[in-house]
Design a protein around this motif. Structure first.
Motif, PDB file in Angstrom:
ATOM      1  N   VAL A  13      -6.694   0.994  -8.917  1.00 46.56           N
ATOM      2  CA  VAL A  13      -6.246   1.169  -7.537  1.00 46.56           C
ATOM      3  C   VAL A  13      -7.462   1.364  -6.638  1.00 46.56           C
ATOM      4  CG1 VAL A  13      -4.909   2.683  -5.991  1.00 46.56           C
ATOM      5  CG2 VAL A  13      -4.048   2.163  -8.286  1.00 46.56           C
ATOM      6  N   SER A  68       0.849  -1.190   0.000  1.00 52.09           N
ATOM      7  CA  SER A  68       0.000   0.000   0.000  1.00 52.09           C
ATOM      8  C   SER A  68       0.883   1.237   0.000  1.00 52.09           C
ATOM      9  CB  SER A  68      -0.940   0.010   1.219  1.00 52.09           C
ATOM     10  OG  SER A  68      -0.236  -0.244   2.418  1.00 52.09           O
ATOM     11  N   PHE A 104      -1.957   7.714  -7.653  1.00 49.99           N
ATOM     12  CA  PHE A 104      -2.607   6.654  -8.413  1.00 49.99           C
ATOM     13  C   PHE A 104      -1.726   6.228  -9.596  1.00 49.99           C
ATOM     14  CE2 PHE A 104      -6.883   8.692  -7.057  1.00 49.99           C
ATOM     15  CZ  PHE A 104      -6.795   8.087  -5.808  1.00 49.99           C
ATOM     16  N   SER A 163     -14.044   0.789  -5.878  1.00 52.02           N
ATOM     17  CA  SER A 163     -12.669   1.267  -5.706  1.00 52.02           C
ATOM     18  C   SER A 163     -12.501   2.096  -4.441  1.00 52.02           C
ATOM     19  CB  SER A 163     -12.236   2.100  -6.919  1.00 52.02           C
ATOM     20  OG  SER A 163     -12.185   1.290  -8.067  1.00 52.02           O
ATOM     21  N   ALA A 177       1.165   4.262  -8.053  1.00 50.81           N
ATOM     22  CA  ALA A 177       0.707   2.967  -7.556  1.00 50.81           C
ATOM     23  C   ALA A 177       0.475   1.994  -8.707  1.00 50.81           C
ATOM     24  CB  ALA A 177      -0.568   3.151  -6.736  1.00 50.81           C
ATOM     25  N   ALA A 178      -0.123   2.475  -9.783  1.00 48.94           N
ATOM     26  CA  ALA A 178      -0.372   1.609 -10.934  1.00 48.94           C
ATOM     27  C   ALA A 178       0.945   1.101 -11.522  1.00 48.94           C
ATOM     28  CB  ALA A 178      -1.174   2.369 -11.990  1.00 48.94           C
ATOM     29  N   PRO A 225      -1.677  -1.889  -4.749  1.00 54.58           N
ATOM     30  CA  PRO A 225      -3.135  -1.949  -4.945  1.00 54.58           C
ATOM     31  C   PRO A 225      -3.948  -0.926  -4.175  1.00 54.58           C
ATOM     32  CG  PRO A 225      -2.425  -3.684  -3.446  1.00 54.58           C
ATOM     33  CD  PRO A 225      -1.176  -3.005  -3.920  1.00 54.58           C
TER      34      PRO A 225
END
Length: 266
Positions: free
Chosen positions: A127, A68, A83, A156, A86-87, A92
């Motif tokens: 995400v 995370s 985002f 989401s 994270a992608a 996730p």
């Protein structure tokens, strides 16, 4: 099976490579990357593309999952970058706090509206956006968490259920958890002594040293079939030695691993 992780904010005075090395030595399965501006930025969102390859490599070298990322604030510009990062990194979940003030209805509705927009955007990047009840914030207890859950249907969106904030809001987390568990997708965890505003010194936040019934809390997680991340989040590690922060991390891992294994969740 529940993955045990740790927010890298505990190692705020050290670089990510050092943090990852010691997080693995403590036994953790993975790490929550701290992107908390003004506190700890093991990933700097304004330059995440420069850092992504190194972060991936460090995590791989120590066989740590990137479980995370914590951004904390509901800043739309920073969340878009989070985002994207994270992608790219395969993270996730992005965690935020609610902002606003407790028991101000306008603040609660403003927060819910912003979370709704940001959850939709998170979904476009594959995400999940999680918010936690935070002492003093517009979402701060079970009731306000339920208001967000009822208003935001997007898959989401999820709840990051932190027992220390719920405890300091005057509730018992092991009793409060069942009401929100259906939307819980991340757990921040630490202990605390007393119901004061702050969680106390880092040693008091080590799991098992404080007043929260973390055994009961973990049993609810196990009984519910929760299988997401459980990440230790200890704040306030200013000027502490690597030994001091590693002791808190290792002690908490041993406690949580034993409790979760005894309940069949690990």
């Amino acid at each position: 099976m529940i993955s045990l992780g740790i927010n890298s904010v505990l190692f705020k005075d050290f670089d990510f490579a050092t943090a990852a090395q010691h997080i693995k030595l403590c036994g953790y399965d993975g790490v929550e990357l701290s992107a908390i501006k003004g506190m700890c930025e093991h990933i700097e969102l304004d330059r995440w593309r420069e850092q992504a390859a190194a972060i991936k490599q460090i995590a791989a070298d120590h066989q740590l999952k990137l479980l995370s990322m914590e951004v904390a604030e509901l800043n739309e510009t920073r969340l878009l970058l989070a985002f994207e990062a994270a992608a790219e990194l395969g993270i996730p979940i992005v965690n935020v706090g609610p902002g606003g003030k407790s028991d101000v209805e306008e603040d609660l509705q403003f927060t819910i509206e912003k979370l709704t927009r940001m959850a939709k955007l998170a979904g476009e990047y594959g995400v999940t956006l999680c918010v936690k009840a935070h002492v003093g914030g517009s979402i701060y207890n079970t009731s306000t968490s339920l208001s967000a859950m009822e208003s935001i249907a997007d898959s989401s969106f999820g709840i990051d259920m932190d027992p220390s904030h719920i405890y300091r809001a005057g509730e018992n987390p092991e009793q409060a958890l069942p009401a929100v568990i259906s939307r819980v997708k991340h757990i921040h965890i630490r202990d605390c002594s007393g119901r004061q505003a702050g969680p106390g010194s880092i040693d008091k936040q080590a799991c098992g040293r404080g007043d929260i019934d973390l055994i009961g809390y973990c049993q609810v997680l196990a009984d519910s079939g929760y299988d997401g991340p459980v990440c230790l989040e200890v704040i306030g590690a200013n000027g502490h030695s690597l030994t001091e922060v590693s002791i808190v991390a290792a002690e908490s891992y041993g406690y949580l691993n034993a409790v979760l294994r005894s309940s069949g969740a690990r």
